[in-house]
Design a protein around this motif. Structure first.
Motif, mmCIF file in Angstrom:
data_model
loop_
_atom_site.group_PDB
_atom_site.id
_atom_site.type_symbol
_atom_site.label_atom_id
_atom_site.label_comp_id
_atom_site.label_asym_id
_atom_site.label_seq_id
_atom_site.Cartn_x
_atom_site.Cartn_y
_atom_site.Cartn_z
ATOM 1 N N PRO A 127 -39.529 -31.700 0.682
ATOM 2 C CA PRO A 127 -39.701 -30.632 1.667
ATOM 3 C C PRO A 127 -38.513 -30.571 2.620
ATOM 4 O O PRO A 127 -37.805 -31.566 2.826
ATOM 5 N N LEU A 128 -38.304 -29.410 3.198
ATOM 6 C CA LEU A 128 -37.209 -29.209 4.151
ATOM 7 C C LEU A 128 -37.719 -28.875 5.547
ATOM 8 O O LEU A 128 -36.945 -28.453 6.407
ATOM 9 N N SER A 129 -39.010 -29.084 5.763
ATOM 10 C CA SER A 129 -39.590 -28.901 7.095
ATOM 11 C C SER A 129 -40.936 -29.614 7.125
ATOM 12 O O SER A 129 -41.485 -29.985 6.081
ATOM 13 N N PHE A 130 -41.462 -29.821 8.325
ATOM 14 C CA PHE A 130 -42.788 -30.407 8.465
ATOM 15 C C PHE A 130 -43.849 -29.376 8.087
ATOM 16 O O PHE A 130 -43.678 -28.173 8.337
ATOM 17 N N PRO A 131 -44.964 -29.829 7.509
ATOM 18 C CA PRO A 131 -46.058 -28.897 7.248
ATOM 19 C C PRO A 131 -46.743 -28.513 8.552
ATOM 20 O O PRO A 131 -46.560 -29.184 9.570
ATOM 21 N N PRO A 132 -47.545 -27.450 8.552
ATOM 22 C CA PRO A 132 -48.301 -27.123 9.766
ATOM 23 C C PRO A 132 -49.255 -28.269 10.117
ATOM 24 O O PRO A 132 -50.001 -28.753 9.269
ATOM 25 N N LEU A 133 -49.195 -28.722 11.357
ATOM 26 C CA LEU A 133 -50.026 -29.842 11.800
ATOM 27 C C LEU A 133 -50.742 -29.464 13.084
ATOM 28 O O LEU A 133 -50.166 -28.803 13.951
ATOM 29 N N THR A 134 -51.969 -29.914 13.209
ATOM 30 C CA THR A 134 -52.735 -29.704 14.429
ATOM 31 C C THR A 134 -53.030 -31.059 15.061
ATOM 32 O O THR A 134 -53.760 -31.868 14.498
ATOM 33 N N LEU A 135 -52.418 -31.304 16.197
ATOM 34 C CA LEU A 135 -52.606 -32.562 16.919
ATOM 35 C C LEU A 135 -52.941 -32.250 18.370
ATOM 36 O O LEU A 135 -52.587 -31.172 18.877
ATOM 37 N N PRO A 136 -53.622 -33.163 19.055
ATOM 38 C CA PRO A 136 -53.900 -32.939 20.478
ATOM 39 C C PRO A 136 -52.615 -32.743 21.264
ATOM 40 O O PRO A 136 -51.555 -33.280 20.909
ATOM 41 N N ARG A 137 -52.693 -31.965 22.323
ATOM 42 C CA ARG A 137 -51.506 -31.772 23.161
ATOM 43 C C ARG A 137 -51.039 -33.126 23.678
ATOM 44 O O ARG A 137 -51.836 -33.999 24.005
ATOM 45 N N ILE A 140 -30.518 -31.789 3.034
ATOM 46 C CA ILE A 140 -30.270 -33.059 2.355
ATOM 47 C C ILE A 140 -29.054 -32.895 1.460
ATOM 48 O O ILE A 140 -29.010 -32.000 0.613
ATOM 49 N N ALA A 141 -28.065 -33.742 1.651
ATOM 50 C CA ALA A 141 -26.876 -33.739 0.800
ATOM 51 C C ALA A 141 -26.644 -35.176 0.361
ATOM 52 O O ALA A 141 -25.882 -35.915 0.993
ATOM 53 N N PRO A 142 -27.329 -35.654 -0.691
ATOM 54 C CA PRO A 142 -27.288 -37.075 -1.059
ATOM 55 C C PRO A 142 -25.883 -37.608 -1.242
ATOM 56 O O PRO A 142 -24.984 -36.904 -1.694
ATOM 57 N N ALA A 143 -25.723 -38.874 -0.870
ATOM 58 C CA ALA A 143 -24.452 -39.564 -1.087
ATOM 59 C C ALA A 143 -24.276 -39.827 -2.580
ATOM 60 O O ALA A 143 -25.113 -39.437 -3.403
ATOM 61 N N SER A 144 -23.188 -40.494 -2.942
ATOM 62 C CA SER A 144 -22.954 -40.826 -4.353
ATOM 63 C C SER A 144 -24.179 -41.536 -4.908
ATOM 64 O O SER A 144 -24.682 -42.480 -4.289
ATOM 65 N N PRO A 145 -24.693 -41.100 -6.053
ATOM 66 C CA PRO A 145 -25.948 -41.658 -6.557
ATOM 67 C C PRO A 145 -25.819 -43.128 -6.934
ATOM 68 O O PRO A 145 -24.768 -43.586 -7.389
ATOM 69 N N LEU A 146 -26.918 -43.862 -6.724
ATOM 70 C CA LEU A 146 -26.990 -45.236 -7.189
ATOM 71 C C LEU A 146 -27.212 -45.235 -8.701
ATOM 72 O O LEU A 146 -27.553 -44.211 -9.290
ATOM 73 N N PRO A 147 -27.035 -46.387 -9.363
ATOM 74 C CA PRO A 147 -27.229 -46.436 -10.818
ATOM 75 C C PRO A 147 -28.633 -45.999 -11.227
ATOM 76 O O PRO A 147 -29.581 -46.099 -10.439
ATOM 77 N N PRO A 148 -28.797 -45.534 -12.463
ATOM 78 C CA PRO A 148 -30.118 -45.081 -12.927
ATOM 79 C C PRO A 148 -31.190 -46.163 -12.872
ATOM 80 O O PRO A 148 -32.386 -45.846 -12.881
ATOM 81 N N SER A 149 -30.788 -47.437 -12.818
ATOM 82 C CA SER A 149 -31.773 -48.522 -12.764
ATOM 83 C C SER A 149 -32.451 -48.614 -11.399
ATOM 84 O O SER A 149 -33.450 -49.328 -11.258
ATOM 85 N N CYS A 150 -31.937 -47.897 -10.397
ATOM 86 C CA CYS A 150 -32.506 -47.960 -9.044
ATOM 87 C C CYS A 150 -33.594 -46.897 -8.868
ATOM 88 O O CYS A 150 -33.564 -45.859 -9.524
ATOM 89 N N GLU A 191 -23.031 -39.738 7.510
ATOM 90 C CA GLU A 191 -23.775 -38.947 8.498
ATOM 91 C C GLU A 191 -24.337 -37.674 7.903
ATOM 92 O O GLU A 191 -25.419 -37.223 8.263
ATOM 93 N N GLY A 192 -23.637 -37.071 6.962
ATOM 94 C CA GLY A 192 -24.059 -35.782 6.439
ATOM 95 C C GLY A 192 -25.148 -35.837 5.390
ATOM 96 O O GLY A 192 -25.572 -34.793 4.891
ATOM 97 N N VAL A 193 -25.627 -37.031 5.017
ATOM 98 C CA VAL A 193 -26.667 -37.117 4.001
ATOM 99 C C VAL A 193 -27.916 -36.362 4.434
ATOM 100 O O VAL A 193 -28.539 -35.651 3.654
ATOM 101 N N LEU A 194 -28.293 -36.499 5.701
ATOM 102 C CA LEU A 194 -29.454 -35.802 6.242
ATOM 103 C C LEU A 194 -29.000 -35.125 7.524
ATOM 104 O O LEU A 194 -28.486 -35.784 8.427
#
Length: 260
Positions: free
Chosen positions: A218-228, A178-188, A165-168
């Protein structure tokens, strides 16, 4: 002295006998010993040392070029749920497609009235479990498929546990940690962060905006302009591996309503 099945599996790992890894894991799992099974689940990353698991099983001739099995942990403001989803392309519309746990319990079934398979005109299919508050059981499964007029084929698959649960984790209305879980092998492949926004007024459920990042995260969304309106905003942390021709994606996803 005769080796037990778990010792034979570890010996296979130490000797680097890639072609024998999956059979040795399956043999040890099928003994039904709970303590062994817990060790085998913990040893799952060892199976991915060679080409991130591509060599674990023969290619599926029906897949073009690959089928994807997604193991999702979905966290919303008031609930957490889990989903297993299989999707890909088949040259022929399959008459059987099932994911069956080693003890006989069926996780996915295209004949299910509750979750029928979805097909498109170009042979794409999508099959998913109902969203469930409890995770799937990690362990040994059989993927069974059958084309019209053919014989059933199958491949063993190992389902790992859901990502922790704590990964994201949310850090407020706009950001995440972001706190990644145990890393997968370097081949992944390196893990991927996916961000998307969906318009709740659209029926096709396609994102009106999305981005994916593998390095500078990134740790947040960028500024976005969308219709209401009313939007659904998601952030997913995705770890990718393979088991033969099956691409496996484990992800934890944060979802929330957004009213710009």
């Amino acid at each position: 002295m005769r080796q037990d099945a778990l010792t034979r599996f570890h010996q296979t790992v130490l000797e680097g006998r890639v072609d024998a890894l999956l059979p040795a894991w399956v043999e040890a799992w099928q003994t039904g010993k709970t303590d062994w099974q817990q060790q085998l689940i913990a040893a799952w990353p060892l199976l991915l040392q060679q080409e991130c698991g591509k060599t674990l099983a023969p290619a599926i001739t029906m897949a073009n070029p690959v089928w994807t099995l997604e193991l999702d942990r979905i966290r919303e403001p008031l609930m957490q749920r889990y989903r297993v989803r299989l999707h890909g392309v088949s040259r022929q519309r399959l008459t059987q497609l099932q994911l069956i746990r080693q003890d006989g319990a069926v996780l996915l079934d295209q004949q299910s009235k509750a979750t029928p398979i979805q097909w498109t005109a170009n042979g794409e299919f999508d099959l998913a479990t109902p969203d469930d508050p409890l995770p799937w059981q990690a362990g040994l499964y059989r993927l069974v498929w059958k084309a019209p007029g053919g014989s059933p084929q199958q491949q063993w698959l190992i389902l790992p546990p859901a990502l922790p649960e704590g990964v994201l984790r949310n850090t407020g209305e706009e950001g995440w940690q972001i706190a990644p879980a145990s890393p997968l092998p370097p081949s992944c492949p390196v893990p991927e962060l996916r961000m998307a926004i969906y318009d709740l007024g659209r029926k096709d459920w396609l994102p009106v905006w999305h981005e994916a990042h593998e390095r500078a995260l990134p740790l947040s969304f960028p500024p976005l302009t969308l219709p209401r309106g009313r939007y659904w905003r998601t952030v997913s942390w995705v770890e990718r591996s393979q088991q033969g021709s099956i691409r496996l994606e484990r992800q934890v996803r944060l979802s929330a309503l957004w009213l710009p």
